[in-house]
Design an enzyme around this catalytic site. Sequence first.
Site, PDB file in Angstrom:
ATOM      1  N   SER A 128       0.831  -1.217   0.000  1.00  0.00           N
ATOM      2  CA  SER A 128       0.000   0.000   0.000  1.00  0.00           C
ATOM      3  C   SER A 128       0.858   1.255   0.000  1.00  0.00           C
ATOM      4  O   SER A 128       1.968   1.266   0.554  1.00  0.00           O
ATOM      5  CB  SER A 128      -0.878  -0.022   1.257  1.00  0.00           C
ATOM      6  OG  SER A 128      -1.407   1.243   1.497  1.00  0.00           O
ATOM      7  N   TYR A 153      -2.015  -0.451  10.127  1.00  0.00           N
ATOM      8  CA  TYR A 153      -2.255  -1.008   8.791  1.00  0.00           C
ATOM      9  C   TYR A 153      -0.997  -0.871   7.937  1.00  0.00           C
ATOM     10  O   TYR A 153      -0.519  -1.846   7.334  1.00  0.00           O
ATOM     11  CB  TYR A 153      -3.438  -0.277   8.132  1.00  0.00           C
ATOM     12  CG  TYR A 153      -3.584  -0.571   6.655  1.00  0.00           C
ATOM     13  CD1 TYR A 153      -3.996  -1.826   6.221  1.00  0.00           C
ATOM     14  CD2 TYR A 153      -3.318   0.406   5.700  1.00  0.00           C
ATOM     15  CE1 TYR A 153      -4.126  -2.104   4.858  1.00  0.00           C
ATOM     16  CE2 TYR A 153      -3.451   0.144   4.344  1.00  0.00           C
ATOM     17  CZ  TYR A 153      -3.850  -1.112   3.935  1.00  0.00           C
ATOM     18  OH  TYR A 153      -3.972  -1.378   2.590  1.00  0.00           O
TER      19      TYR A 153
HETATM   20  N1  LIG Z   1      -8.562  -0.216  -2.352  1.00  0.00           N
HETATM   21  C1  LIG Z   1      -7.466   0.512  -2.142  1.00  0.00           C
HETATM   22  O1  LIG Z   1      -7.466   1.745  -2.349  1.00  0.00           O
HETATM   23  C2  LIG Z   1      -6.199  -0.123  -1.659  1.00  0.00           C
HETATM   24  C3  LIG Z   1      -5.052   0.682  -1.504  1.00  0.00           C
HETATM   25  C4  LIG Z   1      -3.876   0.106  -1.061  1.00  0.00           C
HETATM   26  C5  LIG Z   1      -3.804  -1.252  -0.805  1.00  0.00           C
HETATM   27  N2  LIG Z   1      -4.929  -2.021  -0.952  1.00  0.00           N
HETATM   28  C6  LIG Z   1      -4.816  -3.466  -0.661  1.00  0.00           C
HETATM   29  O2  LIG Z   1      -5.354  -4.188  -1.765  1.00  0.00           O
HETATM   30  C7  LIG Z   1      -5.946  -5.396  -1.306  1.00  0.00           C
HETATM   31  C8  LIG Z   1      -7.377  -5.484  -1.809  1.00  0.00           C
HETATM   32  O3  LIG Z   1      -8.090  -4.354  -1.300  1.00  0.00           O
HETATM   33  P1  LIG Z   1      -9.625  -4.096  -1.595  1.00  0.00           P
HETATM   34  O4  LIG Z   1      -9.810  -2.631  -1.668  1.00  0.00           O
HETATM   35  O5  LIG Z   1     -10.063  -4.953  -2.714  1.00  0.00           O
HETATM   36  O6  LIG Z   1     -10.262  -4.590  -0.211  1.00  0.00           O
HETATM   37  P2  LIG Z   1     -11.535  -5.528   0.056  1.00  0.00           P
HETATM   38  O7  LIG Z   1     -11.761  -5.493   1.539  1.00  0.00           O
HETATM   39  O8  LIG Z   1     -12.649  -5.136  -0.826  1.00  0.00           O
HETATM   40  O9  LIG Z   1     -11.010  -6.965  -0.366  1.00  0.00           O
HETATM   41  C9  LIG Z   1     -10.322  -7.828   0.501  1.00  0.00           C
HETATM   42  C10 LIG Z   1     -11.019  -9.177   0.470  1.00  0.00           C
HETATM   43  O10 LIG Z   1     -10.274 -10.060   1.301  1.00  0.00           O
HETATM   44  C11 LIG Z   1     -11.174 -10.821   2.076  1.00  0.00           C
HETATM   45  N3  LIG Z   1     -10.503 -11.200   3.318  1.00  0.00           N
HETATM   46  C12 LIG Z   1     -10.214 -10.412   4.399  1.00  0.00           C
HETATM   47  N4  LIG Z   1      -9.617 -11.130   5.343  1.00  0.00           N
HETATM   48  C13 LIG Z   1      -9.500 -12.401   4.861  1.00  0.00           C
HETATM   49  C14 LIG Z   1      -8.980 -13.594   5.397  1.00  0.00           C
HETATM   50  N5  LIG Z   1      -8.445 -13.633   6.624  1.00  0.00           N
HETATM   51  N6  LIG Z   1      -9.028 -14.711   4.643  1.00  0.00           N
HETATM   52  C15 LIG Z   1      -9.594 -14.698   3.395  1.00  0.00           C
HETATM   53  N7  LIG Z   1     -10.113 -13.580   2.836  1.00  0.00           N
HETATM   54  C16 LIG Z   1     -10.066 -12.440   3.575  1.00  0.00           C
HETATM   55  C17 LIG Z   1     -12.358  -9.918   2.328  1.00  0.00           C
HETATM   56  O11 LIG Z   1     -13.554 -10.652   2.600  1.00  0.00           O
HETATM   57  C18 LIG Z   1     -12.440  -9.129   1.035  1.00  0.00           C
HETATM   58  O12 LIG Z   1     -13.357  -9.707   0.137  1.00  0.00           O
HETATM   59  C19 LIG Z   1      -5.797  -5.389   0.214  1.00  0.00           C
HETATM   60  O13 LIG Z   1      -4.652  -6.106   0.539  1.00  0.00           O
HETATM   61  C20 LIG Z   1      -5.615  -3.922   0.533  1.00  0.00           C
HETATM   62  O14 LIG Z   1      -4.909  -3.750   1.743  1.00  0.00           O
HETATM   63  C21 LIG Z   1      -6.119  -1.490  -1.377  1.00  0.00           C
END
Ligand SMILES: NC(=O)c1ccc[n+]([C@@H]2O[C@H](COP(=O)([O-])OP(=O)(O)OC[C@H]3O[C@@H](n4cnc5c(N)ncnc54)[C@H](O)[C@@H]3O)[C@@H](O)[C@H]2O)c1
Length: 320
Positions: A128, A153
């Site tokens: 991130s 985080y």
């Molecule tokens: N969306 C953003 O702007 C952003 C920015 C930086 C980093 N990220 C990273 O990208 C990745 C995806 O983010 P996103 O926005 O799609 O988030 P999101 O919460 O929509 O997707 C994450 C998914 O992982 C699943 N999950 C959570 N814990 C779990 C576990 N213990 N076992 C199995 N599944 C699990 C959740 O149910 C969810 O569907 C994450 O790692 C997040 O930290 C996202």
Amino acid sequence: MEILITGYAGFIGFHASREFLRRGWKVVGIDNFCDYYNVKLKRDRAAMLKGQRGFSARELDICDLAGLQNVFAEESPDVVLNLAAQPGVRYSIDHPFVYQKTNLEGFLNILECCRHAAKVPKLVFASSSSVYGGNKKMPFEESDQVDTPVSLYAATKKANELMAHTYSHLYKMQTIGLRFFTVYGAWYRPDMALSLFADAMLHDRPIKVFNNGDMLRDFTFVDDIVNGIVRVVEAGNLPLYDVFNIGNHKSEKLLDVITVLAESLGVKPKMEMLPMQPGDVYATYASIEKLNKAVGYEPTTTIKDGIPVFAKWYREYHGL
Ligand SMILES: NC(=O)c1ccc[n+]([C@@H]2O[C@H](COP(=O)([O-])OP(=O)(O)OC[C@H]3O[C@@H](n4cnc5c(N)ncnc54)[C@H](O)[C@@H]3O)[C@@H](O)[C@H]2O)c1
């Protein structure tokens, strides 16, 4: 080619799964459907993927090591894309232990399963922009110091990069970390600022604007993020270990973003100006030169093009 995508029912995981299927990959999805936000949205995304040729899924927690080992015994993915995580900067202030569980223990399980797999896969994982903490030098470059996170985080995401490096070093397995910069688009997460703003605007409530609107964010459209992920996954020339920014390389003023969103929704926003939140950073701005040089990544979507796509989906999905 087969790809195992953790967090497939999440915002980015859903879009990535769709694109890999479109490109002819076999996709195995894992998600635990945790209730951090509206589970129905995750189920609806999963339903869109179910039944597509080449797709299969398992409801599983990445903290369940035995369950994960079973998946690796049955499948032999060429690539593992780890997107499952407990996201959210502000939530980590009050719920630290979920981050320890999923982001540290769960990630270690992924590393261990990859390491012991009969055919060791390439691991691409979500980091991130928050690892840059309160860094002042802009744009953020991968060579900048990232030793001063300002939220738990961010600390877990930086820890993932260090853990992955260790496994690449010790076991010669390829691990690539991707530092995503504020991703947005259709099927968006309801806890993110654009969704909270849209919800308030469409219900005639004031939107909560932190630091009096004086914030800058590199907003990246999800199709551009997925394009970057695909390029990294399919590239054959990357080093054993590396990290890359994936952003839009444009740092937008929060108030400009609010204006574009309000115009897209056809409303006049009411704003409640509030102080900076603990754990938040003032600005993010991605240098994308490294990813561009490595795999030719070039984002194409401005907020003027991307925000209306989100706004249209938001209205339709919520019937507003
Ligand atoms: N969306 C953003 O702007 C952003 C920015 C930086 C980093 N990220 C990273 O990208 C990745 C995806 O983010 P996103 O926005 O799609 O988030 P999101 O919460 O929509 O997707 C994450 C998914 O992982 C699943 N999950 C959570 N814990 C779990 C576990 N213990 N076992 C199995 N599944 C699990 C959740 O149910 C969810 O569907 C994450 O790692 C997040 O930290 C996202």
